[in-house]
Design a protein around this motif. Structure first.
Motif, PDB file in Angstrom:
ATOM      1  N   GLY A  11       0.919  -1.360  -0.086  1.00 45.89           N
ATOM      2  CA  GLY A  11      -0.029  -0.154  -0.301  1.00 45.89           C
ATOM      3  C   GLY A  11       0.774   1.489  -0.094  1.00 45.89           C
ATOM      4  O   GLY A  11       0.507   2.050  -0.670  1.00 45.89           O
ATOM      5  N   ARG A  12       2.001   1.307   0.510  1.00 39.24           N
ATOM      6  CA  ARG A  12       2.992   2.360   0.510  1.00 39.24           C
ATOM      7  C   ARG A  12       3.510   2.342  -0.641  1.00 39.24           C
ATOM      8  O   ARG A  12       4.071   4.062  -1.353  1.00 39.24           O
ATOM      9  CB  ARG A  12       3.853   2.017   2.276  1.00 39.24           C
ATOM     10  CG  ARG A  12       4.698   3.380   1.758  1.00 39.24           C
ATOM     11  CD  ARG A  12       4.487   4.414   2.450  1.00 39.24           C
ATOM     12  NE  ARG A  12       5.277   5.806   2.410  1.00 39.24           N
ATOM     13  CZ  ARG A  12       5.439   6.710   1.453  1.00 39.24           C
ATOM     14  NH1 ARG A  12       4.610   6.819   0.096  1.00 39.24           N
ATOM     15  NH2 ARG A  12       6.539   7.501   1.600  1.00 39.24           N
ATOM     16  N   TRP A  13       3.877   1.736  -1.213  1.00 39.40           N
ATOM     17  CA  TRP A  13       4.587   1.220  -2.661  1.00 39.40           C
ATOM     18  C   TRP A  13       3.070   1.982  -3.370  1.00 39.40           C
ATOM     19  O   TRP A  13       3.887   2.906  -4.298  1.00 39.40           O
ATOM     20  CB  TRP A  13       4.961   0.257  -3.002  1.00 39.40           C
ATOM     21  CG  TRP A  13       6.535   0.206  -2.498  1.00 39.40           C
ATOM     22  CD1 TRP A  13       6.545  -0.492  -0.977  1.00 39.40           C
ATOM     23  CD2 TRP A  13       7.222   0.326  -2.710  1.00 39.40           C
ATOM     24  NE1 TRP A  13       8.141  -0.799  -1.184  1.00 39.40           N
ATOM     25  CE2 TRP A  13       8.360  -0.399  -2.323  1.00 39.40           C
ATOM     26  CE3 TRP A  13       7.845   1.779  -3.426  1.00 39.40           C
ATOM     27  CZ2 TRP A  13       9.779   0.293  -1.692  1.00 39.40           C
ATOM     28  CZ3 TRP A  13       9.333   1.475  -4.012  1.00 39.40           C
ATOM     29  CH2 TRP A  13      10.267   1.038  -2.652  1.00 39.40           C
ATOM     30  N   ALA A  14       2.597   1.758  -3.286  1.00 36.17           N
ATOM     31  CA  ALA A  14       1.054   2.137  -4.302  1.00 36.17           C
ATOM     32  C   ALA A  14       1.077   3.855  -4.604  1.00 36.17           C
ATOM     33  O   ALA A  14       1.084   4.035  -5.347  1.00 36.17           O
ATOM     34  CB  ALA A  14       0.339   1.198  -4.407  1.00 36.17           C
ATOM     35  N   GLU A  15       1.723   4.251  -2.789  1.00 33.87           N
ATOM     36  CA  GLU A  15       0.643   5.263  -2.936  1.00 33.87           C
ATOM     37  C   GLU A  15       1.816   6.365  -3.809  1.00 33.87           C
ATOM     38  O   GLU A  15       1.363   6.830  -3.455  1.00 33.87           O
ATOM     39  CB  GLU A  15       0.093   5.176  -1.173  1.00 33.87           C
ATOM     40  CG  GLU A  15       0.025   7.398  -0.838  1.00 33.87           C
ATOM     41  CD  GLU A  15      -0.501   7.607   0.205  1.00 33.87           C
ATOM     42  OE1 GLU A  15      -0.082   8.719   0.776  1.00 33.87           O
ATOM     43  OE2 GLU A  15       0.043   6.156   1.233  1.00 33.87           O
ATOM     44  N   ALA A  16       3.070   5.617  -3.055  1.00 30.75           N
ATOM     45  CA  ALA A  16       4.158   6.872  -3.256  1.00 30.75           C
ATOM     46  C   ALA A  16       4.148   6.905  -5.353  1.00 30.75           C
ATOM     47  O   ALA A  16       4.317   7.563  -5.625  1.00 30.75           O
ATOM     48  CB  ALA A  16       5.524   5.798  -3.421  1.00 30.75           C
ATOM     49  N   ALA A  17       3.543   5.284  -6.013  1.00 30.05           N
ATOM     50  CA  ALA A  17       3.759   5.443  -7.529  1.00 30.05           C
ATOM     51  C   ALA A  17       2.697   6.181  -7.679  1.00 30.05           C
ATOM     52  O   ALA A  17       2.755   7.276  -8.906  1.00 30.05           O
ATOM     53  CB  ALA A  17       4.017   3.821  -7.413  1.00 30.05           C
ATOM     54  N   GLY A  18       0.957   6.669  -6.927  1.00 33.40           N
ATOM     55  CA  GLY A  18       0.135   6.748  -7.403  1.00 33.40           C
ATOM     56  C   GLY A  18       0.097   8.012  -6.801  1.00 33.40           C
ATOM     57  O   GLY A  18       0.480   9.072  -7.102  1.00 33.40           O
ATOM     58  N   ALA A  19      -0.965   8.432  -5.889  1.00 34.83           N
ATOM     59  CA  ALA A  19      -1.413   9.250  -5.986  1.00 34.83           C
ATOM     60  C   ALA A  19      -0.028  10.403  -4.673  1.00 34.83           C
ATOM     61  O   ALA A  19       0.045  11.417  -5.508  1.00 34.83           O
ATOM     62  CB  ALA A  19      -2.481   9.001  -3.422  1.00 34.83           C
ATOM     63  N   ALA A  20       0.861  10.130  -4.686  1.00 37.28           N
ATOM     64  CA  ALA A  20       2.538  11.005  -4.140  1.00 37.28           C
ATOM     65  C   ALA A  20       2.432  11.467  -5.897  1.00 37.28           C
ATOM     66  O   ALA A  20       2.863  12.708  -5.150  1.00 37.28           O
ATOM     67  CB  ALA A  20       3.064  10.760  -3.135  1.00 37.28           C
ATOM     68  N   HIS A  21       2.390  10.212  -6.637  1.00 33.39           N
ATOM     69  CA  HIS A  21       3.236  10.794  -7.267  1.00 33.39           C
ATOM     70  C   HIS A  21       2.199  12.192  -8.386  1.00 33.39           C
ATOM     71  O   HIS A  21       2.875  13.037  -8.823  1.00 33.39           O
ATOM     72  CB  HIS A  21       3.301   9.959  -8.783  1.00 33.39           C
ATOM     73  CG  HIS A  21       4.738   9.227  -8.874  1.00 33.39           C
ATOM     74  ND1 HIS A  21       5.478   8.451  -8.843  1.00 33.39           N
ATOM     75  CD2 HIS A  21       6.211  10.338  -8.596  1.00 33.39           C
ATOM     76  CE1 HIS A  21       6.813   8.600  -9.149  1.00 33.39           C
ATOM     77  NE2 HIS A  21       7.341   9.718  -9.509  1.00 33.39           N
ATOM     78  N   TYR A  22       1.021  11.968  -8.440  1.00 32.31           N
ATOM     79  CA  TYR A  22       0.155  13.046  -8.445  1.00 32.31           C
ATOM     80  C   TYR A  22       0.011  14.139  -8.017  1.00 32.31           C
ATOM     81  O   TYR A  22      -0.190  14.934  -8.523  1.00 32.31           O
ATOM     82  CB  TYR A  22      -1.530  12.035  -9.018  1.00 32.31           C
ATOM     83  CG  TYR A  22      -1.195  10.977  -9.221  1.00 32.31           C
ATOM     84  CD1 TYR A  22      -1.198  10.291 -10.094  1.00 32.31           C
ATOM     85  CD2 TYR A  22      -2.694  10.406  -8.928  1.00 32.31           C
ATOM     86  CE1 TYR A  22      -1.381   9.496 -11.290  1.00 32.31           C
ATOM     87  CE2 TYR A  22      -2.908   8.916  -9.245  1.00 32.31           C
ATOM     88  CZ  TYR A  22      -2.327   8.568 -10.411  1.00 32.31           C
ATOM     89  OH  TYR A  22      -2.535   7.612 -10.599  1.00 32.31           O
ATOM     90  N   ARG A  23       0.199  14.008  -6.617  1.00 31.19           N
ATOM     91  CA  ARG A  23       0.281  15.089  -5.920  1.00 31.19           C
ATOM     92  C   ARG A  23       1.470  16.222  -6.370  1.00 31.19           C
ATOM     93  O   ARG A  23       1.579  17.619  -6.533  1.00 31.19           O
ATOM     94  CB  ARG A  23       0.300  14.865  -4.442  1.00 31.19           C
ATOM     95  CG  ARG A  23       0.008  16.117  -4.013  1.00 31.19           C
ATOM     96  CD  ARG A  23       0.042  15.623  -2.390  1.00 31.19           C
ATOM     97  NE  ARG A  23      -1.240  14.381  -1.974  1.00 31.19           N
ATOM     98  CZ  ARG A  23      -0.638  13.266  -1.483  1.00 31.19           C
ATOM     99  NH1 ARG A  23       0.841  12.565  -0.875  1.00 31.19           N
ATOM    100  NH2 ARG A  23      -1.095  12.165  -1.308  1.00 31.19           N
ATOM    101  N   SER A  24       2.889  15.913  -6.214  1.00 30.60           N
ATOM    102  CA  SER A  24       4.293  16.827  -6.248  1.00 30.60           C
ATOM    103  C   SER A  24       4.146  16.801  -7.799  1.00 30.60           C
ATOM    104  O   SER A  24       4.199  18.003  -8.273  1.00 30.60           O
ATOM    105  CB  SER A  24       5.411  16.064  -6.283  1.00 30.60           C
ATOM    106  OG  SER A  24       5.299  14.689  -7.323  1.00 30.60           O
TER     107      SER A  24
END
Length: 172
Positions: free
Chosen positions: A141-154
């Motif tokens: 889940g943490r990896w998925a967030e880093a690749a998805g939501a966090a990347h979208y945010r940045s």
């Protein structure tokens, strides 16, 4: 900073950040889509979108390889985390002929693949243990967030800054 600690939160965060990003992308003027950034190695907004789409694909590949017990090359074969600048430059070259609309389509397609992936996993699959092959304590889940939501945010933050800078330049 990770925001999600449950599947429900992860899905909500991923959808919310993607929605914010796509609303912003809808407002990007054509002239700004492929204008190189003088401060970021000539990166264009199109490059930023292609990059984010690519990292979702990388994550899905890491997960799949880890599940089979294969050696997982993170971030990619021939690159270490301290090689990201070179990796990203190589990715820009590989995607240089990709038009804006294709980059957006790829981002949407990979986002949809991510959602299908997340929906298929259980809470335990996502947050019960470190991701196989991830070579860290990070959960899937943490990896998925880093690749998805966090990347979208940045990406959204970078694009907003670029658009503000171009407005200042035009009206300055």
């Amino acid at each position: 900073m990770p925001a999600a600690t449950t599947k429900t939160d992860l899905l909500a965060t991923t959808e919310a950040e993607f929605s914010k990003l796509t609303r912003l992308l809808d407002k990007v003027p054509v002239a700004a889509q492929t204008l190189p950034d003088a401060d970021a190695d000539g990166t264009t907004l199109k490059d930023t979108i292609g990059h984010r789409a690519h990292w979702v694909d990388l994550f899905l590949g890491w997960y799949t390889a880890g599940q089979t017990g294969a050696q997982v090359a993170i971030p990619a074969p021939g690159y270490k985390w301290n090689d990201l600048k070179r990796y990203n430059a190589d990715l820009r070259v590989a995607q240089q002929d990709m038009p804006w609309d294709d980059a957006r389509d790829l981002l949407t397609a990979n986002h949809n693949r991510l959602l299908i992936f997340l929906n298929a996993l259980s809470e335990t699959d996502l947050y019960g243990a470190p991701m196989k092959g991830g070579n860290s304590k990070w959960t899937t889940g943490r990896w998925a967030e880093a690749a998805g939501a966090a990347h979208y945010r940045s990406a959204a933050k970078y694009i907003r800054a670029r658009l503000r800078a171009s407005e200042t330049t035009r009206h300055g």
